[in-house]
Design a protein around this motif. Structure first.
Motif, PDB file in Angstrom:
ATOM      1  N   GLU A  87     -29.106 -60.266  23.778  1.00  0.00           N
ATOM      2  CA  GLU A  87     -29.058 -59.101  22.908  1.00  0.00           C
ATOM      3  C   GLU A  87     -30.085 -59.225  21.799  1.00  0.00           C
ATOM      4  O   GLU A  87     -30.327 -60.315  21.284  1.00  0.00           O
ATOM      5  CB  GLU A  87     -27.664 -58.930  22.294  1.00  0.00           C
ATOM      6  CG  GLU A  87     -26.617 -58.569  23.318  1.00  0.00           C
ATOM      7  CD  GLU A  87     -25.231 -58.400  22.717  1.00  0.00           C
ATOM      8  OE1 GLU A  87     -24.971 -58.942  21.622  1.00  0.00           O
ATOM      9  OE2 GLU A  87     -24.422 -57.716  23.347  1.00  0.00           O
ATOM     10  N   ILE A  88     -30.673 -58.098  21.442  1.00  0.00           N
ATOM     11  CA  ILE A  88     -31.572 -58.001  20.298  1.00  0.00           C
ATOM     12  C   ILE A  88     -30.790 -57.221  19.250  1.00  0.00           C
ATOM     13  O   ILE A  88     -30.392 -56.073  19.484  1.00  0.00           O
ATOM     14  CB  ILE A  88     -32.885 -57.292  20.669  1.00  0.00           C
ATOM     15  CG1 ILE A  88     -33.614 -58.077  21.764  1.00  0.00           C
ATOM     16  CG2 ILE A  88     -33.761 -57.100  19.432  1.00  0.00           C
ATOM     17  CD1 ILE A  88     -34.813 -57.359  22.369  1.00  0.00           C
ATOM     18  N   HIS A  89     -30.525 -57.845  18.101  1.00  0.00           N
ATOM     19  CA  HIS A  89     -29.669 -57.259  17.073  1.00  0.00           C
ATOM     20  C   HIS A  89     -30.482 -56.578  15.982  1.00  0.00           C
ATOM     21  O   HIS A  89     -31.596 -56.982  15.677  1.00  0.00           O
ATOM     22  CB  HIS A  89     -28.781 -58.336  16.440  1.00  0.00           C
ATOM     23  CG  HIS A  89     -27.797 -58.907  17.410  1.00  0.00           C
ATOM     24  ND1 HIS A  89     -26.537 -58.391  17.557  1.00  0.00           N
ATOM     25  CD2 HIS A  89     -27.893 -59.932  18.285  1.00  0.00           C
ATOM     26  CE1 HIS A  89     -25.896 -59.071  18.479  1.00  0.00           C
ATOM     27  NE2 HIS A  89     -26.694 -60.024  18.937  1.00  0.00           N
ATOM     28  N   GLY A  90     -29.868 -55.571  15.372  1.00  0.00           N
ATOM     29  CA  GLY A  90     -30.469 -54.876  14.249  1.00  0.00           C
ATOM     30  C   GLY A  90     -30.060 -55.494  12.934  1.00  0.00           C
ATOM     31  O   GLY A  90     -29.450 -56.572  12.886  1.00  0.00           O
ATOM     32  N   LEU A  91     -30.336 -54.795  11.849  1.00  0.00           N
ATOM     33  CA  LEU A  91     -30.060 -55.295  10.504  1.00  0.00           C
ATOM     34  C   LEU A  91     -28.577 -55.551  10.262  1.00  0.00           C
ATOM     35  O   LEU A  91     -28.208 -56.473   9.561  1.00  0.00           O
ATOM     36  CB  LEU A  91     -30.593 -54.315   9.462  1.00  0.00           C
ATOM     37  CG  LEU A  91     -32.108 -54.133   9.437  1.00  0.00           C
ATOM     38  CD1 LEU A  91     -32.492 -53.056   8.438  1.00  0.00           C
ATOM     39  CD2 LEU A  91     -32.787 -55.446   9.101  1.00  0.00           C
ATOM     40  N   ASP A  92     -27.701 -54.739  10.823  1.00  0.00           N
ATOM     41  CA  ASP A  92     -26.263 -54.888  10.633  1.00  0.00           C
ATOM     42  C   ASP A  92     -25.636 -55.786  11.692  1.00  0.00           C
ATOM     43  O   ASP A  92     -24.428 -55.769  11.885  1.00  0.00           O
ATOM     44  CB  ASP A  92     -25.582 -53.519  10.657  1.00  0.00           C
ATOM     45  CG  ASP A  92     -26.068 -52.625   9.539  1.00  0.00           C
ATOM     46  OD1 ASP A  92     -26.412 -53.163   8.467  1.00  0.00           O
ATOM     47  OD2 ASP A  92     -26.111 -51.398   9.736  1.00  0.00           O
ATOM     48  N   LEU A  96     -28.826 -53.727  19.475  1.00  0.00           N
ATOM     49  CA  LEU A  96     -29.614 -52.517  19.661  1.00  0.00           C
ATOM     50  C   LEU A  96     -30.238 -52.458  21.048  1.00  0.00           C
ATOM     51  O   LEU A  96     -30.445 -51.381  21.588  1.00  0.00           O
ATOM     52  CB  LEU A  96     -30.711 -52.449  18.598  1.00  0.00           C
ATOM     53  CG  LEU A  96     -30.208 -52.388  17.161  1.00  0.00           C
ATOM     54  CD1 LEU A  96     -31.366 -52.451  16.188  1.00  0.00           C
ATOM     55  CD2 LEU A  96     -29.382 -51.138  16.931  1.00  0.00           C
ATOM     56  N   VAL A  97     -30.543 -53.616  21.600  1.00  0.00           N
ATOM     57  CA  VAL A  97     -31.117 -53.701  22.935  1.00  0.00           C
ATOM     58  C   VAL A  97     -30.436 -54.851  23.657  1.00  0.00           C
ATOM     59  O   VAL A  97     -30.315 -55.949  23.115  1.00  0.00           O
ATOM     60  CB  VAL A  97     -32.647 -53.946  22.893  1.00  0.00           C
ATOM     61  CG1 VAL A  97     -33.219 -54.066  24.300  1.00  0.00           C
ATOM     62  CG2 VAL A  97     -33.360 -52.838  22.120  1.00  0.00           C
ATOM     63  N   SER A  98     -29.974 -54.583  24.871  1.00  0.00           N
ATOM     64  CA  SER A  98     -29.419 -55.630  25.720  1.00  0.00           C
ATOM     65  C   SER A  98     -30.409 -55.863  26.856  1.00  0.00           C
ATOM     66  O   SER A  98     -30.925 -54.903  27.443  1.00  0.00           O
ATOM     67  CB  SER A  98     -28.061 -55.210  26.282  1.00  0.00           C
ATOM     68  OG  SER A  98     -27.140 -55.016  25.233  1.00  0.00           O
ATOM     69  N   VAL A  99     -30.675 -57.127  27.136  1.00  0.00           N
ATOM     70  CA  VAL A  99     -31.648 -57.488  28.178  1.00  0.00           C
ATOM     71  C   VAL A  99     -30.895 -58.206  29.287  1.00  0.00           C
ATOM     72  O   VAL A  99     -30.230 -59.211  29.046  1.00  0.00           O
ATOM     73  CB  VAL A  99     -32.758 -58.407  27.611  1.00  0.00           C
ATOM     74  CG1 VAL A  99     -33.803 -58.680  28.680  1.00  0.00           C
ATOM     75  CG2 VAL A  99     -33.386 -57.804  26.362  1.00  0.00           C
ATOM     76  N   PHE A 100     -30.984 -57.653  30.493  1.00  0.00           N
ATOM     77  CA  PHE A 100     -30.317 -58.225  31.662  1.00  0.00           C
ATOM     78  C   PHE A 100     -31.387 -58.708  32.634  1.00  0.00           C
ATOM     79  O   PHE A 100     -32.214 -57.913  33.085  1.00  0.00           O
ATOM     80  CB  PHE A 100     -29.419 -57.190  32.332  1.00  0.00           C
ATOM     81  CG  PHE A 100     -28.361 -56.653  31.402  1.00  0.00           C
ATOM     82  CD1 PHE A 100     -27.180 -57.347  31.220  1.00  0.00           C
ATOM     83  CD2 PHE A 100     -28.563 -55.480  30.697  1.00  0.00           C
ATOM     84  CE1 PHE A 100     -26.204 -56.875  30.350  1.00  0.00           C
ATOM     85  CE2 PHE A 100     -27.605 -54.987  29.836  1.00  0.00           C
ATOM     86  CZ  PHE A 100     -26.412 -55.690  29.654  1.00  0.00           C
ATOM     87  N   ILE A 116     -31.436 -49.844  26.019  1.00  0.00           N
ATOM     88  CA  ILE A 116     -31.585 -49.486  24.612  1.00  0.00           C
ATOM     89  C   ILE A 116     -30.367 -48.668  24.194  1.00  0.00           C
ATOM     90  O   ILE A 116     -30.171 -47.545  24.660  1.00  0.00           O
ATOM     91  CB  ILE A 116     -32.890 -48.710  24.378  1.00  0.00           C
ATOM     92  CG1 ILE A 116     -34.062 -49.585  24.821  1.00  0.00           C
ATOM     93  CG2 ILE A 116     -33.013 -48.276  22.925  1.00  0.00           C
ATOM     94  CD1 ILE A 116     -35.356 -48.866  24.944  1.00  0.00           C
ATOM     95  N   GLU A 117     -29.538 -49.269  23.353  1.00  0.00           N
ATOM     96  CA  GLU A 117     -28.291 -48.632  22.918  1.00  0.00           C
ATOM     97  C   GLU A 117     -28.604 -47.367  22.121  1.00  0.00           C
ATOM     98  O   GLU A 117     -29.301 -47.414  21.116  1.00  0.00           O
ATOM     99  CB  GLU A 117     -27.458 -49.605  22.084  1.00  0.00           C
ATOM    100  CG  GLU A 117     -27.150 -50.933  22.763  1.00  0.00           C
ATOM    101  CD  GLU A 117     -26.445 -50.814  24.113  1.00  0.00           C
ATOM    102  OE1 GLU A 117     -25.686 -49.846  24.323  1.00  0.00           O
ATOM    103  OE2 GLU A 117     -26.664 -51.694  24.963  1.00  0.00           O
ATOM    104  N   GLY A 118     -28.118 -46.235  22.611  1.00  0.00           N
ATOM    105  CA  GLY A 118     -28.322 -44.959  21.933  1.00  0.00           C
ATOM    106  C   GLY A 118     -29.715 -44.380  22.094  1.00  0.00           C
ATOM    107  O   GLY A 118     -30.027 -43.343  21.517  1.00  0.00           O
ATOM    108  N   GLY A 119     -30.566 -45.040  22.867  1.00  0.00           N
ATOM    109  CA  GLY A 119     -31.940 -44.568  23.060  1.00  0.00           C
ATOM    110  C   GLY A 119     -32.014 -43.342  23.963  1.00  0.00           C
ATOM    111  O   GLY A 119     -31.220 -43.195  24.886  1.00  0.00           O
TER     112      GLY A 119
END
Length: 163
Positions: A87-92, A96-100, A116-119
């Motif tokens: 997972e690539i995390h955002g500021l909180d 934000l992005v999960s890589v499989f 891309i979550e919500g992309g």
């Protein structure tokens, strides 16, 4: 389009990258590539043009879910059944992005999905394009062009034997 070319003319390609697209039901029923190849998928979960969960596109075509599309390619490429997830995390600290990544494939033909979550129906990392109201949320967590370049550069080195 790139998946259709890879399925029908796979002898012309070493690797492909797919952004904001999945297999149509029609193309999935004709899935007969002549060889495996590395594939990178990048897709937003809130894409209204090519729904992440599959279904009907605005033009009427029916598409598979992105995850089923990725699994079809991973199975064809002889990869592990279960992907490694990152997972690539955002500021909180929200993912934000999960890589499989599907590894241990025939002929080094790894299959990777950036979810891309919500992309929306966008090219991640590019601010130019259609209005957000038409295509959805833009993502800057990854740069699609850089990820695709990295894949092709790595494949080029493998093909030359530079691993």
């Amino acid at each position: 389009m790139v998946q259709r070319l890879a399925i029908e003319h796979s002898h012309h390609f070493v690797a492909i990258a797919v952004v904001a697209a999945s297999l149509s039901e029609w193309l999935a029923s004709r899935f007969t590539p002549s060889r495996s190849m590395p594939i990178l998928f990048i897709h937003g979960t809130a894409d209204t043009v090519t729904p992440y969960i599959g279904g009907r596109q605005p033009g009427g075509a029916r598409v598979l879910s992105v995850e089923n599309t990725v699994k079809i390619w991973a199975h064809f490429n002889g990869c592990n059944k279960s992907p490694e997830a990152q997972e690539i995390h955002g500021l909180d600290n929200i993912p934000l992005v999960s890589v499989f990544t599907y590894d241990s494939c025939k002929s080094h033909s790894q299959v990777k999905l950036y979810r891309i979550e919500g992309g929306g129906h966008i090219w991640p990392g590019e601010s130019e394009g259609l209005p957000k109201s038409e295509v959805g949320k833009l993502s800057f967590e990854i740069d699609a062009s850089e990820e695709i370049w990295d894949l092709f550069e790595h494949i080029s080195k493998v093909e030359k034997g530079d691993r």
